[in-house]
Each structure stands twice: as C-alpha cells, then as structure tokens.
Motif scaffolding. Structure first.
Motif, short mmCIF file in Angstrom:
data_model
loop_
_atom_site.label_atom_id
_atom_site.label_comp_id
_atom_site.label_asym_id
_atom_site.label_seq_id
_atom_site.Cartn_x
_atom_site.Cartn_y
_atom_site.Cartn_z
N UNK A 244 34.71 39.62 55.48
CA UNK A 244 35.98 40.30 55.21
C UNK A 244 35.77 41.48 54.27
N UNK A 245 35.00 41.26 53.22
CA UNK A 245 34.73 42.34 52.26
C UNK A 245 33.87 43.43 52.87
N UNK A 246 32.88 43.04 53.69
CA UNK A 246 31.95 44.00 54.26
C UNK A 246 32.57 44.83 55.38
N UNK A 247 33.29 44.19 56.29
CA UNK A 247 33.79 44.87 57.48
C UNK A 247 35.19 45.44 57.33
N UNK A 248 36.00 44.83 56.44
CA UNK A 248 37.38 45.29 56.30
C UNK A 248 37.71 45.82 54.91
N UNK A 249 36.77 45.68 53.98
CA UNK A 249 36.99 46.15 52.61
C UNK A 249 38.28 45.54 52.01
N UNK A 250 38.46 44.23 52.26
CA UNK A 250 39.62 43.53 51.73
C UNK A 250 39.17 42.52 50.69
N UNK A 251 40.06 42.20 49.74
CA UNK A 251 39.75 41.30 48.64
C UNK A 251 39.67 39.85 49.13
N UNK A 252 38.48 39.24 49.10
CA UNK A 252 38.33 37.86 49.59
C UNK A 252 39.13 36.84 48.78
N UNK A 253 39.23 37.07 47.47
CA UNK A 253 39.97 36.14 46.62
C UNK A 253 41.44 36.15 46.99
N UNK A 254 41.98 37.33 47.23
CA UNK A 254 43.38 37.44 47.65
C UNK A 254 43.57 36.77 49.00
N UNK A 255 42.61 36.95 49.89
CA UNK A 255 42.70 36.31 51.21
C UNK A 255 42.77 34.79 51.07
N UNK A 256 41.89 34.22 50.25
CA UNK A 256 41.87 32.77 50.09
C UNK A 256 43.16 32.25 49.47
N UNK A 257 43.76 33.04 48.60
CA UNK A 257 45.06 32.65 48.04
C UNK A 257 46.14 32.66 49.13
N UNK A 258 46.10 33.67 49.97
CA UNK A 258 47.11 33.79 51.03
C UNK A 258 47.02 32.69 52.07
#
Length: 422
Positions: A244-258
């Motif tokens: 997720x961080x490598x291909x989409x440049x999105x915050x993994x911690x935020x993803x796991x919270x969501x």
C-alpha cells in the motif's frame, strides 16, 4: 440512523473477547448435556446463525445494485477492462507472494519433522472442476438462478453487462440508473442496521465455535498452527501495508485503523462473502474509494482472492511432506507456488474451496490427499484468521487500483473515523 464507528468497533471487540472466554470455559467444563442443548446448540447457534444470515441476505442485492451503479459510472468501456486487469493481476501477485513466504517459512521451521503420524488418517476432497467448466460457468444462462444460488462470479458478469447497457441506452438508461442509485442507498442503510447488531452476533458465533473446538485441538499441531498464524499475521500486517505504501503512497497505519471493523466481522464469520457488505461499506465510506472501483474489486476479491488460504497451502504442503517423510524438490516447490496461485482464481465459488485447493496442490506434487486429515482439526480456528487476511487483501488492492485510476478520496481515507459524514 447514525452510529459511532469507534464505539461499534469497541463493542465488537468486547463481543469477540467475551465469546472466546465463554466458549473456552464451556469447553473446559464439558460441552455436553444441558449445557450443549441450551447454550452451544441453542442460544449461541440461533443468535449466531440469525446474524450470519442477515449478512448473507445482503450479499447478492448489494453486489448487484452496487456493481450496476459502478459499471454505469464508467463511461468508457475500456476502463472496465483496465480495472479488471489491474485487479486480477494484483490479486494473483499477492497470492504468489503469500504462498512463497509460507513455503520459505515452512522449509526453515519444518513443522512436520518428528510428527507422530496417526494410522487412521483419512480425507477425501471434492473433485475440482476442469478449467473449461470454470470459464463456461462465468457466464450465466439464468441470472435469477445465479442470484438465488449465490454464484457470485455469474452475478458480477451480469451486473457489469446491465451497467454497460444503461450507459449505452441514453435517457432511458439514465432514468433506470437513478432508481439503482436510490436502491443502493437503501441497501447500504440495511448494512448499517445489521452492523449495529454485530456485537451480539459476533459473541454468539465465537462462543459456539470455541465451546465446540476448544483450545485443546491446537496442542498436537502447535508447531503447524503457530507457523501458519505467524505467516498470516506477517502477510496481513507487513506485506499488505508495504504494498500500500509502495504502490499507492498511502498511510498503512491509517489503513489498518480504517479496516478494524472489517477484521472483526471476517474473524467472527470466517466468510469473505458474509463480510462483503461491511467491506464494501468500509471501502466507499472509510477508504474513500469510488463506487465505480469498489463495487468491482471488492466482490471479485471476496470470490477469488485467497491469500490466507494460499499461506495455509504452502505450510500444509511442507508439513504433510515432512509427516510422511517425503522430500520436496525445488521443482515441486515451484509447482506449489504456481498451482496455488492459479487455483486461487480457478476454484472460485466451489464449496469447501480451501481443502479442494489444497488437494489440488498435493496431487500436483505427488503427496497423499489423506494428509489433509492431519490438519482438519485446527483448520476452523485458522480459517477465521485466513478470512481476515483475505478481506485485508481485497481492500489493499482496491485502494491501489482506485489510487491509480484517480478514484480515491484521500481526505476520506485520512479522516478520523468519527468525523461527521464518515
């Protein structure tokens, strides 16, 4: 009707913990007699199945309505093909990574070495259909029958066809699309209602599972059980966030919270399809993924994305080979990776898919299918974790595809879960 997501997640977690404790205690004191009749096969069974069926009843209408709306929102037919290729490609790549990690870990740990092989082990897996039958079965001859039987791949194909037809129908299509969009809002509201009942359903499901299975089943297979669990958690909390961080440049911690609520549903139901309504709702309203992408990637992932099962296959293959004293060659290991990856797509929609897929892999490398009987005792417990990993993969791939298509609202993705309107 509105609810606080943080409180709902907390209540679900409380329900999960209470279910584990109550079920474990009932198993320890003896799950039999009036205890089994009144609680395990009575109250827990009724409440759990009522909740599970409430989720399952939403799957077909939600997928159909949502995917029609999503397909109709893609005004260029080529977008459907592009999104489809990206989605299937990513699902296959993550599955290949999963089974490779599993094989590597199993070869290092050797969970089957020194295993006291029972003499009465027996298992017969259902026969997997040929590839030609799988391809033909993608296309429904009767869409109503496909919906009634819950054949999700056929429902997906029909939904996309209807959505594209609405785009090509001009004004009549726009009027009908308006109806589908209203229906989508109604179905999502039903999802909200069912989610409010989730803590009670989750408690009942887990209490019954652990009252029947207990923790004692883990002891003889502790090495295998712990290894599968560790690889599953590594894939869910390291591999996916990394992609997720490598291909989409999105915050993994935020993803796991969501994704916390989806994890709770998946763990308690052990069914990607039953979790699908919650996954779709989370994808659109918490992740900020546009319906045109989420309505395609999430149902498809719930049907064909089986990274958790692929991990089980990798570890189980090495475990069974070790238990029987059979040495696997490098070629055999390569065949396991290829077969497990292709099987994750090929056996979609087949009942008992995890064990059927494992039987296919074992047959491919010349191992006895009866070896599956060694791991059946703990498979139900691991299945709950596998499902949580699978749905995490569905949402990660959906985020990556949506970001690449410019169909992801990062403000929604990064918003606090109790923000108004989310």
């Amino acid at each position: 009707m509105s609810f606080d997501r943080n409180k709902l997640t907390l209540h679900i977690v409380v329900g999960m913990v209470a279910g584990l404790i109550v079920g474990g205690v009932l198993n320890l004191i003896g799950n039999e007699g009036w205890i089994a009749v009144v609680f395990t096969d009575g109250i827990f069974h009724v409440v759990g199945q009522a909740f599970l069926r409430s989720l399952q009843l939403l799957v077909v209408p939600l997928v159909f309505v949502s995917l029609v709306c999503g397909s109709a929102a893609l005004d260029d037919v080529r977008k459907v093909g592009r999104i489809g290729l990206k989605t299937v490609g990513l699902y296959m790549i993550t599955t290949a990574i999963a089974v490779s990690f599993a094989l590597g870990a199993a070869l290092v740990v050797q969970p089957g070495s020194g295993f006291d092989l029972p003499t009465d082990v027996e298992f017969r897996a259902s026969e997997a259909p040929p590839l030609t039958a799988i391809i033909i079965d993608l296309f429904p001859s009767n869409p109503i029958q496909a919906m009634a039987s819950g054949n999700m791949l056929q429902v997906i194909v029909f939904s996309i066809l209807v959505g594209l037809a609405l785009v090509l129908s001009g004004d009549p299509g726009k009027r009908v699309l308006g109806l589908f969009r209203d229906l989508n809002e109604v179905v999502m509201k039903i999802v909200t209602i069912v989610m409010m009942l989730a803590p009670y359903g989750v408690f009942a499901l887990l209490a019954r599972t652990f009252a029947r299975e207990g923790f004692g089943a883990i002891a003889p297979l502790a090495k295998y059980f712990v290894l599968v669990l560790v690889v599953l958690l590594f894939h869910g909390f390291v591999t996916y966030p990394g992609l997720l961080a490598l291909l989409a440049r999105l915050n993994p911690v935020r993803f796991l919270r969501n994704v916390r609520t989806v994890h709770a549903f998946a763990f308690s139901t052990a069914s990607s399809n039953a979790t699908l309504p919650v996954s779709l709702e989370t994808a659109e309203r918490r992740m900020g993924i546009d319906n045109s992408v989420a309505s395609f990637t999430i149902p498809l992932g719930a049907t064909v994305n089986m990274d958790g099962t692929a991990i089980m296959q990798g570890v189980a293959t090495v475990f069974i080979a070790g238990a029987y004293g059979i040495q696997l060659s490098v070629t055999d290991l390569g065949m396991v990776v290829v077969t497990a990856t292709l099987a994750s797509i090929g056996t979609a929609g087949v009942p008992g898919v995890g064990l059927i897929m494992l039987a296919m892999v074992l047959k491919q490398v010349g191992l006895p299918e009866a070896g599956i009987g060694l791991i059946v005792g703990v498979d139900r417990l691991l299945d709950m974790v596998r499902t949580a990993v699978n749905v995490t993969g569905d949402l990660v791939v959906s985020c990556i595809v949506a970001k690449s298509e410019g169909q992801l609202d990062e403000h929604t993705f990064n918003a606090d879960s109790d923000d108004p309107g989310n």
